[in-house]
Design a protein around this motif. Structure first.
Motif, PDB file in Angstrom:
ATOM      1  N   THR A   1       0.293  15.082   2.427  1.00  0.00           N
ATOM      2  CA  THR A   1       1.290  14.138   1.934  1.00  0.00           C
ATOM      3  C   THR A   1       0.598  12.893   1.400  1.00  0.00           C
ATOM      4  O   THR A   1      -0.047  12.169   2.160  1.00  0.00           O
ATOM      5  CB  THR A   1       2.268  13.740   3.052  1.00  0.00           C
ATOM      6  OG1 THR A   1       2.888  14.920   3.574  1.00  0.00           O
ATOM      7  CG2 THR A   1       3.334  12.796   2.528  1.00  0.00           C
ATOM      8  N   PRO A   2       0.689  12.604   0.109  1.00  0.00           N
ATOM      9  CA  PRO A   2      -0.010  11.446  -0.455  1.00  0.00           C
ATOM     10  C   PRO A   2       0.502  10.135   0.136  1.00  0.00           C
ATOM     11  O   PRO A   2       1.700   9.959   0.348  1.00  0.00           O
ATOM     12  CB  PRO A   2       0.308  11.533  -1.955  1.00  0.00           C
ATOM     13  CG  PRO A   2       0.671  12.967  -2.190  1.00  0.00           C
ATOM     14  CD  PRO A   2       1.365  13.405  -0.935  1.00  0.00           C
ATOM     15  N   ASP A   3      -0.427   9.227   0.390  1.00  0.00           N
ATOM     16  CA  ASP A   3      -0.111   7.907   0.933  1.00  0.00           C
ATOM     17  C   ASP A   3      -0.545   6.878  -0.107  1.00  0.00           C
ATOM     18  O   ASP A   3      -1.742   6.678  -0.327  1.00  0.00           O
ATOM     19  CB  ASP A   3      -0.850   7.704   2.257  1.00  0.00           C
ATOM     20  CG  ASP A   3      -0.493   6.393   2.947  1.00  0.00           C
ATOM     21  OD1 ASP A   3      -0.498   5.346   2.268  1.00  0.00           O
ATOM     22  OD2 ASP A   3      -0.239   6.416   4.168  1.00  0.00           O
ATOM     23  N   PHE A   4       0.430   6.221  -0.740  1.00  0.00           N
ATOM     24  CA  PHE A   4       0.111   5.318  -1.849  1.00  0.00           C
ATOM     25  C   PHE A   4      -0.742   4.139  -1.399  1.00  0.00           C
ATOM     26  O   PHE A   4      -1.673   3.728  -2.110  1.00  0.00           O
ATOM     27  CB  PHE A   4       1.397   4.812  -2.506  1.00  0.00           C
ATOM     28  CG  PHE A   4       1.159   4.023  -3.764  1.00  0.00           C
ATOM     29  CD1 PHE A   4       0.817   4.660  -4.950  1.00  0.00           C
ATOM     30  CD2 PHE A   4       1.268   2.643  -3.762  1.00  0.00           C
ATOM     31  CE1 PHE A   4       0.582   3.936  -6.114  1.00  0.00           C
ATOM     32  CE2 PHE A   4       1.040   1.912  -4.920  1.00  0.00           C
ATOM     33  CZ  PHE A   4       0.696   2.556  -6.096  1.00  0.00           C
ATOM     34  N   ASP A   5      -0.467   3.600  -0.222  1.00  0.00           N
ATOM     35  CA  ASP A   5      -1.242   2.454   0.262  1.00  0.00           C
ATOM     36  C   ASP A   5      -2.704   2.842   0.496  1.00  0.00           C
ATOM     37  O   ASP A   5      -3.623   2.096   0.138  1.00  0.00           O
ATOM     38  CB  ASP A   5      -0.631   1.903   1.547  1.00  0.00           C
ATOM     39  CG  ASP A   5       0.711   1.219   1.303  1.00  0.00           C
ATOM     40  OD1 ASP A   5       0.957   0.795   0.156  1.00  0.00           O
ATOM     41  OD2 ASP A   5       1.511   1.121   2.259  1.00  0.00           O
ATOM     42  N   LYS A   6      -2.921   4.012   1.086  1.00  0.00           N
ATOM     43  CA  LYS A   6      -4.297   4.473   1.302  1.00  0.00           C
ATOM     44  C   LYS A   6      -4.992   4.748  -0.031  1.00  0.00           C
ATOM     45  O   LYS A   6      -6.187   4.491  -0.195  1.00  0.00           O
ATOM     46  CB  LYS A   6      -4.303   5.726   2.176  1.00  0.00           C
ATOM     47  CG  LYS A   6      -3.960   5.477   3.632  1.00  0.00           C
ATOM     48  CD  LYS A   6      -4.055   6.764   4.444  1.00  0.00           C
ATOM     49  CE  LYS A   6      -3.731   6.506   5.911  1.00  0.00           C
ATOM     50  NZ  LYS A   6      -3.811   7.761   6.714  1.00  0.00           N
ATOM     51  N   TYR A   7      -4.236   5.277  -0.974  1.00  0.00           N
ATOM     52  CA  TYR A   7      -4.789   5.543  -2.305  1.00  0.00           C
ATOM     53  C   TYR A   7      -5.260   4.252  -2.966  1.00  0.00           C
ATOM     54  O   TYR A   7      -6.388   4.167  -3.472  1.00  0.00           O
ATOM     55  CB  TYR A   7      -3.731   6.247  -3.152  1.00  0.00           C
ATOM     56  CG  TYR A   7      -3.952   6.205  -4.641  1.00  0.00           C
ATOM     57  CD1 TYR A   7      -5.149   6.634  -5.211  1.00  0.00           C
ATOM     58  CD2 TYR A   7      -2.944   5.742  -5.494  1.00  0.00           C
ATOM     59  CE1 TYR A   7      -5.339   6.596  -6.594  1.00  0.00           C
ATOM     60  CE2 TYR A   7      -3.123   5.708  -6.865  1.00  0.00           C
ATOM     61  CZ  TYR A   7      -4.322   6.125  -7.412  1.00  0.00           C
ATOM     62  OH  TYR A   7      -4.506   6.085  -8.768  1.00  0.00           O
ATOM     63  N   LYS A   8      -4.408   3.227  -2.960  1.00  0.00           N
ATOM     64  CA  LYS A   8      -4.783   1.963  -3.600  1.00  0.00           C
ATOM     65  C   LYS A   8      -5.950   1.301  -2.873  1.00  0.00           C
ATOM     66  O   LYS A   8      -6.837   0.723  -3.505  1.00  0.00           O
ATOM     67  CB  LYS A   8      -3.579   1.016  -3.648  1.00  0.00           C
ATOM     68  CG  LYS A   8      -2.411   1.524  -4.475  1.00  0.00           C
ATOM     69  CD  LYS A   8      -2.822   1.957  -5.874  1.00  0.00           C
ATOM     70  CE  LYS A   8      -3.276   0.816  -6.746  1.00  0.00           C
ATOM     71  NZ  LYS A   8      -3.587   1.251  -8.128  1.00  0.00           N
TER      72      LYS A   8
ATOM     73  N   ALA B   1     -11.132  12.593  -3.024  1.00  0.00           N
ATOM     74  CA  ALA B   1      -9.886  12.165  -2.384  1.00  0.00           C
ATOM     75  C   ALA B   1      -9.115  11.226  -3.303  1.00  0.00           C
ATOM     76  O   ALA B   1      -7.890  11.342  -3.454  1.00  0.00           O
ATOM     77  CB  ALA B   1     -10.186  11.489  -1.048  1.00  0.00           C
ATOM     78  N   GLU B   2      -9.825  10.295  -3.938  1.00  0.00           N
ATOM     79  CA  GLU B   2      -9.152   9.386  -4.867  1.00  0.00           C
ATOM     80  C   GLU B   2      -8.597  10.149  -6.065  1.00  0.00           C
ATOM     81  O   GLU B   2      -7.482   9.880  -6.528  1.00  0.00           O
ATOM     82  CB  GLU B   2     -10.100   8.286  -5.351  1.00  0.00           C
ATOM     83  CG  GLU B   2      -9.362   7.262  -6.207  1.00  0.00           C
ATOM     84  CD  GLU B   2     -10.273   6.272  -6.918  1.00  0.00           C
ATOM     85  OE1 GLU B   2      -9.728   5.380  -7.606  1.00  0.00           O
ATOM     86  OE2 GLU B   2     -11.504   6.393  -6.807  1.00  0.00           O
ATOM     87  N   ALA B   3      -9.361  11.112  -6.566  1.00  0.00           N
ATOM     88  CA  ALA B   3      -8.908  11.885  -7.724  1.00  0.00           C
ATOM     89  C   ALA B   3      -7.643  12.676  -7.401  1.00  0.00           C
ATOM     90  O   ALA B   3      -6.725  12.760  -8.229  1.00  0.00           O
ATOM     91  CB  ALA B   3     -10.018  12.821  -8.189  1.00  0.00           C
ATOM     92  N   LEU B   4      -7.576  13.270  -6.209  1.00  0.00           N
ATOM     93  CA  LEU B   4      -6.369  13.999  -5.815  1.00  0.00           C
ATOM     94  C   LEU B   4      -5.151  13.085  -5.840  1.00  0.00           C
ATOM     95  O   LEU B   4      -4.086  13.451  -6.364  1.00  0.00           O
ATOM     96  CB  LEU B   4      -6.537  14.591  -4.411  1.00  0.00           C
ATOM     97  CG  LEU B   4      -7.426  15.818  -4.257  1.00  0.00           C
ATOM     98  CD1 LEU B   4      -7.528  16.198  -2.777  1.00  0.00           C
ATOM     99  CD2 LEU B   4      -6.894  16.998  -5.062  1.00  0.00           C
ATOM    100  N   ASP B   5      -5.304  11.899  -5.264  1.00  0.00           N
ATOM    101  CA  ASP B   5      -4.180  10.963  -5.244  1.00  0.00           C
ATOM    102  C   ASP B   5      -3.851  10.451  -6.638  1.00  0.00           C
ATOM    103  O   ASP B   5      -2.678  10.286  -6.991  1.00  0.00           O
ATOM    104  CB  ASP B   5      -4.497   9.786  -4.319  1.00  0.00           C
ATOM    105  CG  ASP B   5      -4.300  10.117  -2.850  1.00  0.00           C
ATOM    106  OD1 ASP B   5      -3.629  11.124  -2.551  1.00  0.00           O
ATOM    107  OD2 ASP B   5      -4.816   9.367  -1.994  1.00  0.00           O
ATOM    108  N   ALA B   6      -4.881  10.183  -7.440  1.00  0.00           N
ATOM    109  CA  ALA B   6      -4.642   9.684  -8.793  1.00  0.00           C
ATOM    110  C   ALA B   6      -3.836  10.691  -9.607  1.00  0.00           C
ATOM    111  O   ALA B   6      -2.881  10.327 -10.309  1.00  0.00           O
ATOM    112  CB  ALA B   6      -5.967   9.382  -9.487  1.00  0.00           C
TER     113      ALA B   6
END
Length: 337
Positions: free
Chosen positions: A18-25, A232-237
């Motif tokens: 489950t993507p977490d926007f805060d962790k992504y940023k 990990a960043e690419a997956l969220d992006a």
């Protein structure tokens, strides 16, 4: 649906299905501040794709483009007549599965894919060239089907984060989830195909997030290499850009979606069923050899599993929903003991 807590494999970044926007940023800010990131695209990759495959939800709505085709009475009669005919024995490039919440009827400990839950299904691609989805019934609430242009996501990354394009085009360790013959495979998620005399320039993105994060009964295998912080960043992006550019579909019982799986991500909102109304789709993975795009070399083995040597005798069309073996925790539990 409750999810069992599973420790991340050694070295695995703090990322879940489950993507977490805060962790992504936070990850993005940390990497921009502490790493020297590539500022150029891989050699030969386009800085911007120009094509009808580049679109976003807002532009589709504003243009008034009608993506719905309604069958005429004559076309329906033609289809029904074809169903009455005996198959002529030619190979049929199909793979069928039911997409339905099985968490209340099957052992939840065996469910390793969100397709069999009411959870949100994040943006991803399937295997194969074309994904066909027939809606038998909608959910009592939620479950909106969403699609997004791979090429629009690529253009945004190429313009703002060429380093992530490089990351996507490099090798990724994809979990085999307990397959003793193939515990993991390594391949890119993004492929560039230069223009030829017979085909235009193309970019293909093929990935399923759970192959790198795990999901419920199929957590990331602890004995295989972890993904990197860049991955990990690419997956969220990819997910959050697809979400930004997505189009929600009014998918009703009797409707069929045909999705170009090589140029389009798809996703599904979480939903709630009721005893009277339960979301139920039937999925086919299709291929038209005459118009098919060239399959990238690293994907050919998987495509051959789907399409090569398909005969009517080998096909299975389950009448009732069941968990596909590739999405079941049985194999992983057997291997791990």
């Amino acid at each position: 649906m409750a999810t069992a807590s599973v420790s991340a494999p050694p070295g695995q970044p703090d990322i879940t299905y489950t993507p977490d926007f805060d962790k992504y940023k936070a990850r993005t800010q940390r990497r921009l501040a502490t790493e020297k990131l590539e500022q150029t695209l891989p050699p030969g990759f386009p800085s911007k794709l120009e094509s009808e495959f580049v679109w976003d939800g807002d532009s589709i709505k504003e243009s008034g483009y009608n993506w719905v085709y309604e069958l005429s009475a004559e076309e329906i009669a033609e289809i029904e007549a074809a169903l009455d005919q005996t198959h002529n024995g030619a190979p049929a490039d199909v793979v069928l599965a039911h997409i339905k919440d099985l968490s209340t009827t099957a052992d939840a400990a065996l469910i390793g894919a969100p397709a069999y839950t009411t959870d949100k299904q994040v943006f991803h691609t399937d295997a194969g060239d074309v994904v066909a989805l027939l809606c038998l019934q909608t959910a009592a609430e939620g479950g909106t089907s969403r699609v997004a242009s791979n090429w629009r996501v690529y253009n945004e990354l190429a313009a703002t984060r060429p380093d992530l394009v490089r990351t996507l085009a490099a090798g990724w360790v994809q979990d085999g989830f307990g397959r003793p013959d193939r515990p993991y495979t390594t391949r890119p998620l993004l492929y560039h195909q230069p223009a030829t005399s017979t085909a235009p320039e193309r970019v293909i993105i093929q990935y399923a997030r759970r192959s790198f994060t795990g999901f419920q009964a199929l957590p990331r295998t602890p004995t295989i290499p972890p993904i990197t912080e860049a991955q990990a960043e690419a997956l969220d992006a990819v997910h959050f850009l697809a979400e930004r550019f997505a189009l929600g579909l009014d998918f009703q019982a009797g409707d069929v979606q045909y999705i170009n799986n090589l140029a389009t991500f798809h996703a599904r909102d979480g939903f709630r069923d009721s005893p009277e109304q339960q979301r139920h789709l039937v999925r086919l993975w299709l291929r038209d050899p005459e118009y098919a795009w060239e399959t990238p070399e690293p994907l050919k083995a998987r495509w051959d599993e789907l399409y090569k040597g398909v005969t009517p005798e080998k096909q299975v069309f389950p009448l009732e929903p069941k968990i596909r073996s590739a999405s079941s925790g049985v194999a992983a539990k057997t291997v791990s003991g």
